[in-house]
Design a protein around this motif. Structure first.
Motif, PDB file in Angstrom:
ATOM      1  N   GLN A  13       0.809  -1.242  -0.002  1.00 59.52           N
ATOM      2  CA  GLN A  13       0.284  -0.114  -0.113  1.00 59.52           C
ATOM      3  C   GLN A  13       0.909   1.179   0.200  1.00 59.52           C
ATOM      4  OE1 GLN A  13      -2.740   0.017   3.338  1.00 59.52           O
ATOM      5  NE2 GLN A  13      -3.736   2.037   2.603  1.00 59.52           N
ATOM      6  N   PHE A  14       2.000   1.149   0.607  1.00 58.91           N
ATOM      7  CA  PHE A  14       2.980   2.363   0.775  1.00 58.91           C
ATOM      8  C   PHE A  14       4.105   1.900  -0.020  1.00 58.91           C
ATOM      9  CE2 PHE A  14       0.085   2.450   4.288  1.00 58.91           C
ATOM     10  CZ  PHE A  14      -0.529   3.576   4.128  1.00 58.91           C
ATOM     11  N   PRO A  15       4.816   2.686  -0.754  1.00 60.72           N
ATOM     12  CA  PRO A  15       4.254   3.889  -1.481  1.00 60.72           C
ATOM     13  C   PRO A  15       2.879   3.416  -2.148  1.00 60.72           C
ATOM     14  CG  PRO A  15       6.145   3.160  -2.659  1.00 60.72           C
ATOM     15  CD  PRO A  15       6.115   2.146  -1.384  1.00 60.72           C
ATOM     16  N   ALA A  16       2.336   4.686  -2.785  1.00 62.37           N
ATOM     17  CA  ALA A  16       1.024   4.385  -3.085  1.00 62.37           C
ATOM     18  C   ALA A  16       0.806   4.013  -4.774  1.00 62.37           C
ATOM     19  CB  ALA A  16       0.329   5.701  -2.957  1.00 62.37           C
ATOM     20  N   GLU A  17       1.960   3.743  -5.432  1.00 65.14           N
ATOM     21  CA  GLU A  17       2.155   3.481  -6.536  1.00 65.14           C
ATOM     22  C   GLU A  17       1.275   2.116  -6.932  1.00 65.14           C
ATOM     23  OE1 GLU A  17       4.573   4.397  -5.286  1.00 65.14           O
ATOM     24  OE2 GLU A  17       5.204   6.259  -6.231  1.00 65.14           O
ATOM     25  N   LEU A  18       0.026   2.141  -7.547  1.00 65.14           N
ATOM     26  CA  LEU A  18      -0.768   0.842  -7.567  1.00 65.14           C
ATOM     27  C   LEU A  18      -0.096  -0.206  -8.195  1.00 65.14           C
ATOM     28  CD1 LEU A  18      -3.402   0.076  -6.572  1.00 65.14           C
ATOM     29  CD2 LEU A  18      -4.483   0.326  -8.722  1.00 65.14           C
ATOM     30  N   ASN A  19       0.748   0.045  -9.209  1.00 65.85           N
ATOM     31  CA  ASN A  19       1.139  -1.138 -10.016  1.00 65.85           C
ATOM     32  C   ASN A  19       2.617  -1.643  -9.518  1.00 65.85           C
ATOM     33  OD1 ASN A  19       2.789   1.094 -10.381  1.00 65.85           O
ATOM     34  ND2 ASN A  19       2.985   0.778 -12.635  1.00 65.85           N
ATOM     35  N   GLU A  20       2.931  -1.267  -8.395  1.00 61.24           N
ATOM     36  CA  GLU A  20       4.077  -1.997  -7.757  1.00 61.24           C
ATOM     37  C   GLU A  20       3.858  -3.144  -7.262  1.00 61.24           C
ATOM     38  OE1 GLU A  20       6.560   0.458  -5.342  1.00 61.24           O
ATOM     39  OE2 GLU A  20       7.030   1.951  -7.016  1.00 61.24           O
ATOM     40  N   THR A  21       4.490  -4.302  -7.250  1.00 58.01           N
ATOM     41  CA  THR A  21       4.128  -5.482  -6.491  1.00 58.01           C
ATOM     42  C   THR A  21       5.495  -6.131  -6.154  1.00 58.01           C
ATOM     43  OG1 THR A  21       4.195  -6.794  -8.650  1.00 58.01           O
ATOM     44  CG2 THR A  21       2.049  -5.801  -8.026  1.00 58.01           C
ATOM     45  N   THR A  22       5.368  -7.186  -5.113  1.00 54.63           N
ATOM     46  CA  THR A  22       6.419  -8.013  -4.717  1.00 54.63           C
ATOM     47  C   THR A  22       6.041  -9.441  -5.042  1.00 54.63           C
ATOM     48  OG1 THR A  22       5.717  -8.502  -2.550  1.00 54.63           O
ATOM     49  CG2 THR A  22       6.759  -6.222  -2.722  1.00 54.63           C
ATOM     50  N   GLU A  23       7.196 -10.274  -5.252  1.00 53.12           N
ATOM     51  CA  GLU A  23       7.364 -11.697  -5.303  1.00 53.12           C
ATOM     52  C   GLU A  23       6.783 -12.436  -4.126  1.00 53.12           C
ATOM     53  OE1 GLU A  23       7.768 -13.005  -8.475  1.00 53.12           O
ATOM     54  OE2 GLU A  23       7.691 -11.091  -9.108  1.00 53.12           O
ATOM     55  N   ASN A  24       7.206 -12.286  -2.987  1.00 58.45           N
ATOM     56  CA  ASN A  24       6.858 -13.018  -1.926  1.00 58.45           C
ATOM     57  C   ASN A  24       6.001 -12.457  -0.657  1.00 58.45           C
ATOM     58  OD1 ASN A  24       9.063 -11.529  -0.979  1.00 58.45           O
ATOM     59  ND2 ASN A  24      10.583 -13.141  -0.749  1.00 58.45           N
ATOM     60  N   GLU A  63      13.012  -0.862  -1.187  1.00 58.04           N
ATOM     61  CA  GLU A  63      12.911  -2.254  -2.246  1.00 58.04           C
ATOM     62  C   GLU A  63      11.513  -2.723  -2.364  1.00 58.04           C
ATOM     63  OE1 GLU A  63      15.425  -6.085  -2.993  1.00 58.04           O
ATOM     64  OE2 GLU A  63      16.111  -4.715  -1.393  1.00 58.04           O
ATOM     65  N   TYR A  64      10.796  -3.118  -1.093  1.00 59.51           N
ATOM     66  CA  TYR A  64       9.437  -3.907  -1.269  1.00 59.51           C
ATOM     67  C   TYR A  64       8.401  -3.104  -0.718  1.00 59.51           C
ATOM     68  CZ  TYR A  64      13.022  -7.673  -0.968  1.00 59.51           C
ATOM     69  OH  TYR A  64      14.046  -8.734  -1.135  1.00 59.51           O
ATOM     70  N   GLY A  65       8.562  -1.926  -0.216  1.00 62.28           N
ATOM     71  CA  GLY A  65       7.318  -1.129   0.125  1.00 62.28           C
ATOM     72  C   GLY A  65       6.719  -1.450   1.572  1.00 62.28           C
ATOM     73  N   SER A  66       5.459  -1.165   1.978  1.00 60.05           N
ATOM     74  CA  SER A  66       4.731  -1.554   3.001  1.00 60.05           C
ATOM     75  C   SER A  66       3.550  -1.480   3.180  1.00 60.05           C
ATOM     76  CB  SER A  66       5.500  -0.792   4.276  1.00 60.05           C
ATOM     77  OG  SER A  66       4.893  -1.113   5.538  1.00 60.05           O
ATOM     78  N   ILE A  67       2.810  -2.346   4.019  1.00 60.14           N
ATOM     79  CA  ILE A  67       1.234  -2.218   3.918  1.00 60.14           C
ATOM     80  C   ILE A  67       0.845  -1.342   5.265  1.00 60.14           C
ATOM     81  CG2 ILE A  67       0.753  -4.192   3.035  1.00 60.14           C
ATOM     82  CD1 ILE A  67       0.439  -5.613   5.769  1.00 60.14           C
ATOM     83  N   PHE A  68       2.025  -0.944   5.882  1.00 62.08           N
ATOM     84  CA  PHE A  68       1.974  -0.195   7.204  1.00 62.08           C
ATOM     85  C   PHE A  68       2.313   1.440   6.896  1.00 62.08           C
ATOM     86  CE2 PHE A  68       2.828  -4.629   8.930  1.00 62.08           C
ATOM     87  CZ  PHE A  68       1.650  -4.502   9.515  1.00 62.08           C
ATOM     88  N   GLY A 119      -1.546 -13.494  -2.523  1.00 62.21           N
ATOM     89  CA  GLY A 119      -2.109 -12.698  -3.683  1.00 62.21           C
ATOM     90  C   GLY A 119      -1.933 -11.353  -3.480  1.00 62.21           C
ATOM     91  N   TYR A 120      -3.144 -10.729  -4.367  1.00 63.79           N
ATOM     92  CA  TYR A 120      -3.342  -9.175  -4.332  1.00 63.79           C
ATOM     93  C   TYR A 120      -4.904  -8.754  -4.077  1.00 63.79           C
ATOM     94  CZ  TYR A 120       0.410 -10.064  -7.608  1.00 63.79           C
ATOM     95  OH  TYR A 120       1.641 -10.468  -8.267  1.00 63.79           O
ATOM     96  N   SER A 121      -4.822  -7.491  -3.129  1.00 69.01           N
ATOM     97  CA  SER A 121      -6.039  -7.163  -2.699  1.00 69.01           C
ATOM     98  C   SER A 121      -6.358  -5.676  -3.322  1.00 69.01           C
ATOM     99  CB  SER A 121      -6.317  -6.747  -1.117  1.00 69.01           C
ATOM    100  OG  SER A 121      -6.249  -8.493  -0.541  1.00 69.01           O
ATOM    101  N   THR A 122      -7.367  -5.339  -3.857  1.00 71.87           N
ATOM    102  CA  THR A 122      -7.471  -4.031  -4.114  1.00 71.87           C
ATOM    103  C   THR A 122      -7.755  -3.300  -3.260  1.00 71.87           C
ATOM    104  OG1 THR A 122      -9.864  -4.606  -4.596  1.00 71.87           O
ATOM    105  CG2 THR A 122      -8.700  -4.800  -6.425  1.00 71.87           C
ATOM    106  N   ILE A 123      -6.998  -2.338  -2.926  1.00 71.96           N
ATOM    107  CA  ILE A 123      -7.349  -1.222  -1.853  1.00 71.96           C
ATOM    108  C   ILE A 123      -8.123  -0.010  -2.253  1.00 71.96           C
ATOM    109  CG2 ILE A 123      -6.105   0.482  -0.242  1.00 71.96           C
ATOM    110  CD1 ILE A 123      -5.371  -2.477   0.065  1.00 71.96           C
ATOM    111  N   ASP A 167      -4.161  -6.474 -14.500  1.00 75.13           N
ATOM    112  CA  ASP A 167      -3.285  -7.071 -15.155  1.00 75.13           C
ATOM    113  C   ASP A 167      -2.159  -7.527 -14.737  1.00 75.13           C
ATOM    114  OD1 ASP A 167      -4.394  -6.031 -17.520  1.00 75.13           O
ATOM    115  OD2 ASP A 167      -3.796  -4.075 -17.523  1.00 75.13           O
ATOM    116  N   TRP A 168      -2.063  -7.749 -13.256  1.00 76.94           N
ATOM    117  CA  TRP A 168      -1.350  -8.332 -12.296  1.00 76.94           C
ATOM    118  C   TRP A 168      -0.976  -9.725 -12.500  1.00 76.94           C
ATOM    119  CZ3 TRP A 168      -3.444  -5.300  -7.374  1.00 76.94           C
ATOM    120  CH2 TRP A 168      -2.904  -4.011  -7.435  1.00 76.94           C
ATOM    121  N   ASN A 169       0.136 -10.220 -11.924  1.00 76.22           N
ATOM    122  CA  ASN A 169       0.455 -11.617 -12.194  1.00 76.22           C
ATOM    123  C   ASN A 169      -0.135 -12.480 -11.363  1.00 76.22           C
ATOM    124  OD1 ASN A 169       1.647 -13.943 -13.119  1.00 76.22           O
ATOM    125  ND2 ASN A 169       3.665 -13.466 -11.645  1.00 76.22           N
TER     126      ASN A 169
END
Length: 652
Positions: A41-52, A226-231, A421-425, A437-439
């Motif tokens: 969720q942070f940073p706010a760029e929606l298209n950033e994802t992590t692998e694990n 590198e990975y961002g955060s949900i906090f 997986g992914y959750s739409t915020i 379009d995410w993986n």
């Protein structure tokens, strides 16, 4: 205590719970801090994802301890987390009692201070929670004991323990750095005035504590980069003075009696008066505590200014800032009062005196937990409670990634899926289009929430996915173009259910008054035929019906309403459904859905679908009641109402 996160701040509780579950999944490797969420969720760029699901967060020591206990006892239920938070807080209160006794030399005053803490509604609520505010506060209370013990005994190990504990509290919850600095500055002046103390050793403790925090914050910054955060990891100040006071007023009016009762606030006044009149009798320990109180309150005010936009929605921020300084203020005031002979009746009087705060605290807990209204977290849990079993039934591996749309929270729906997986915020169309379009391998839709939030924003989504399984409450999909796909086929409403009740009301003839009530018809406007139902502006409540003999023990039921509605603008009208026990008329469950307008350029009648999913219950003879609530005096016209009670199939 055993409930899954569904009440206030369920989003944050689920995030912390997910960290614990992933420690277990990763065989208790402490350096692998992950959650189920692959889109930070942070940073706010929606298209950033992590692998694990790796993320940056405050030092997860308590999470790791909970994971170890869960592994040892073989139980990963949330009750384990809650019980450990509760037990640790109780342990800290023993240390706090002893700290007050070292200062006051009075068991009565020590008991009073402990009662003051345990009758605070916000403290009690988060004792039964999965946030880290209470563990960090508890560590600070234990550190306070060792600080007072150090001043009393001059034993160096007490200062070392105090430093270690305050460092841990600050690492686990960053806001406690303010309290730590208050401790360090106060004890530094205290040491400076007592030159007989071992200057070098004391200040070495302080240096190591500050170095540990600085190194961890630097590590946190690198991981977040590198990975961002949900906090949340940035400041949220007001834009101006007027906005600050608006937020402050909102927070105070909402939470003032959740922080403390009227009796508590009276104690603050008594403490201030006592501190003023008996200030000449103040001991060196109380001077130290007074210094901590003043410094930490100033720091808390600065934090309040920097994060004011969070305070109206987050009562636990008070625990992280003002709570302990105000408690220590009471310690100062109570300790300055003259000691008297401690006879048994004084203890009885003290316990009786705290009955009102205890009742107030209990009422606040009941107010938070007894609500039968289906908030977003509750709806999410109801609609996704079977999703993991359905995925397993379809032989979908736990290694597969899922995308969940429309649910509440980041980790909450993914914990229920038991898959990463992914959750739409956010549920705006542009965000939803990016997320598809995410993986991921499968799309998971809680279907009632989908109709309420996703379909209205992004109706074209039903042409982009193929339904491969699910039930009434949840659908499981995979990517496949399905041009001109009908909504009911997309949701599987006909294939996955059987009808327990089915009735159509077109408002043309004489309606069944035993079933349908408050029917006001008009021939001024209609979708089909001559008449439609009209809700007048001066009517607060409108159309209502009830369905008897519903079994929620055996059946997995949902209520589907389909109707046509004339164009509306910001109606504020709510469609409310109640589940009542027919034996005693008790309300077991309620859910309201807003009649929000679609974009309607042609000013045409709109087709609406509302899906209410019901939780399983011990009630074998229930009654479904429906009514329209019109709190804002809107005028609404409905036509061609279809009412269906549906039963889900077991696995499809």
């Amino acid at each position: 205590m055993s409930s899954f996160p569904i009440n206030i701040h369920a989003w944050a509780e689920a995030d912390h719970y997910a960290v614990v579950l992933n420690f277990i999944e990763n065989d208790l490797r402490f350096w692998e801090v992950e959650t189920f969420v692959l889109n930070p969720q942070f940073p706010a760029e929606l298209n950033e994802t992590t692998e694990n699901g790796a993320l940056a967060m405050d030092f997860p020591l308590f999470h790791y301890g909970v994971a170890m206990v869960m592994t040892i006892i073989g139980n990963q239920a949330s009750i384990v987390f809650r019980v450990l938070v509760f037990l640790f807080s109780c342990l800290s209160l023993v240390f706090f009692f002893n700290a007050v006794y070292l200062i006051s030399k009075s068991y009565l005053k020590s008991l009073l201070c402990v009662l003051f803490v345990i009758t605070s509604p916000v403290f009690i609520y988060y004792q039964n929670g999965m946030l880290i505010s209470i563990p960090s506060l508890s560590i600070s209370l234990i550190a306070f004991y060792y600080l007072i013990a150090y001043v009393k005994t001059r034993q160096f190990y007490c200062l070392v323990l105090c430093g270690i504990l305050m460092t841990l509290a600050s690492l686990m919850r960053m806001t406690y750095v303010m309290l730590m600095f208050s401790f360090l500055i106060s004890i530094s002046f205290f040491i400076f005035k007592n030159k007989a103390f071992r200057f070098k050793k004391e200040y070495l403790v302080f240096f190591i504590s500050l170095l540990a925090i600085a190194l961890y914050r630097y590590s946190h910054w690198l991981i977040a980069k590198e990975y961002g955060s949900i906090f949340l990891n940035h400041l949220l100040p007001a834009k101006g003075l007027s906005e600050f006071f608006e937020y402050f007023s909102d927070a105070w009016n909402r939470w003032k009696y959740d922080y403390f009762s009227a009796t508590h606030y009276t104690f603050f006044l008594v403490s201030l008066v006592a501190a003023f009149f008996f200030r000449r009798k103040i001991s060196q320990e109380l001077k130290l505590v007074s210094s901590i109180v003043c410094l930490s309150i100033v720091a808390s005010i600065l934090f309040l200014i920097a994060m004011i936009r969070q305070f109206p929605q987050h009562d636990y921020y008070f625990l992280d800032t003002f709570f302990l300084p105000l408690v220590l203020l009471v310690v100062v005031g109570v300790s300055l009062l003259p000691n008297t002979r401690e006879v048994w009746w004084k203890y009885i009087f003290l316990l009786v005196f705290f009955i009102q705060p205890a009742i107030h605290a209990n009422d606040k807990q009941q107010e938070r937990s007894r609500s039968v209204d289906a908030s977003l977290p509750i709806q999410t849990v109801i609609e996704l409670e079977d999703v993991s079993r359905l995925l397993d039934c379809m032989s979908i591996s736990k290694e597969k990634r899922v995308l969940v749309m429309g649910a509440h929270g980041a980790n909450l729906p993914l914990i229920l899926c038991q898959r990463k997986g992914y959750s739409t915020i956010f549920n705006q169309e542009q965000d939803l289009r990016r997320s598809i379009d995410w993986n991921y391998d499968y799309l998971i839709l809680p279907q009632g929430l989908f109709l309420d939030h996703i379909y209205r924003e992004f109706p074209d989504i039903i042409n982009r996915f193929e339904r491969i399984g699910g039930n009434l409450k949840v659908g499981i999909f995979r990517k496949k173009l399905m041009p001109q796909q009908a909504l009911y086929r997309f949701l599987g409403l006909d294939e996955t259910s059987s009808h327990l009740f089915n009735r159509r009301v077109d408002f043309e003839g004489d309606e069944d008054t035993l079933f349908l009530k408050d029917v006001l018809k008009t021939n001024q406007v209609s979708y089909s035929g001559e008449y439609s139902y009209q809700l007048l502006k001066n009517k607060e409540f409108g159309l209502n019906f009830h369905i008897k003999g519903v079994d929620l023990v055996q059946d997995n039921l949902s209520l589907l309403l389909n109707f046509k509605v004339a164009p509306i603008i910001n109606s504020g009208v709510k469609f409310v459904v109640l589940i009542k026990d027919e034996s005693n008329d008790e309300i077991l469950f309620s859910q309201s859905k807003d009649l929000k307008p679609f974009d309607n350029e042609n000013n045409d009648w709109e087709d609406r679908n509302l899906l209410y999913s019901f939780p399983k219950s011990k009630c074998s003879s229930c009654r479904i009641e429906f009514f329209i609530w019109n709190p804002y005096q809107a005028q609404v016209n409905l036509d061609d109402l279809n009412i269906r009670v549906l039963r889900s199939q077991a696995c499809n």
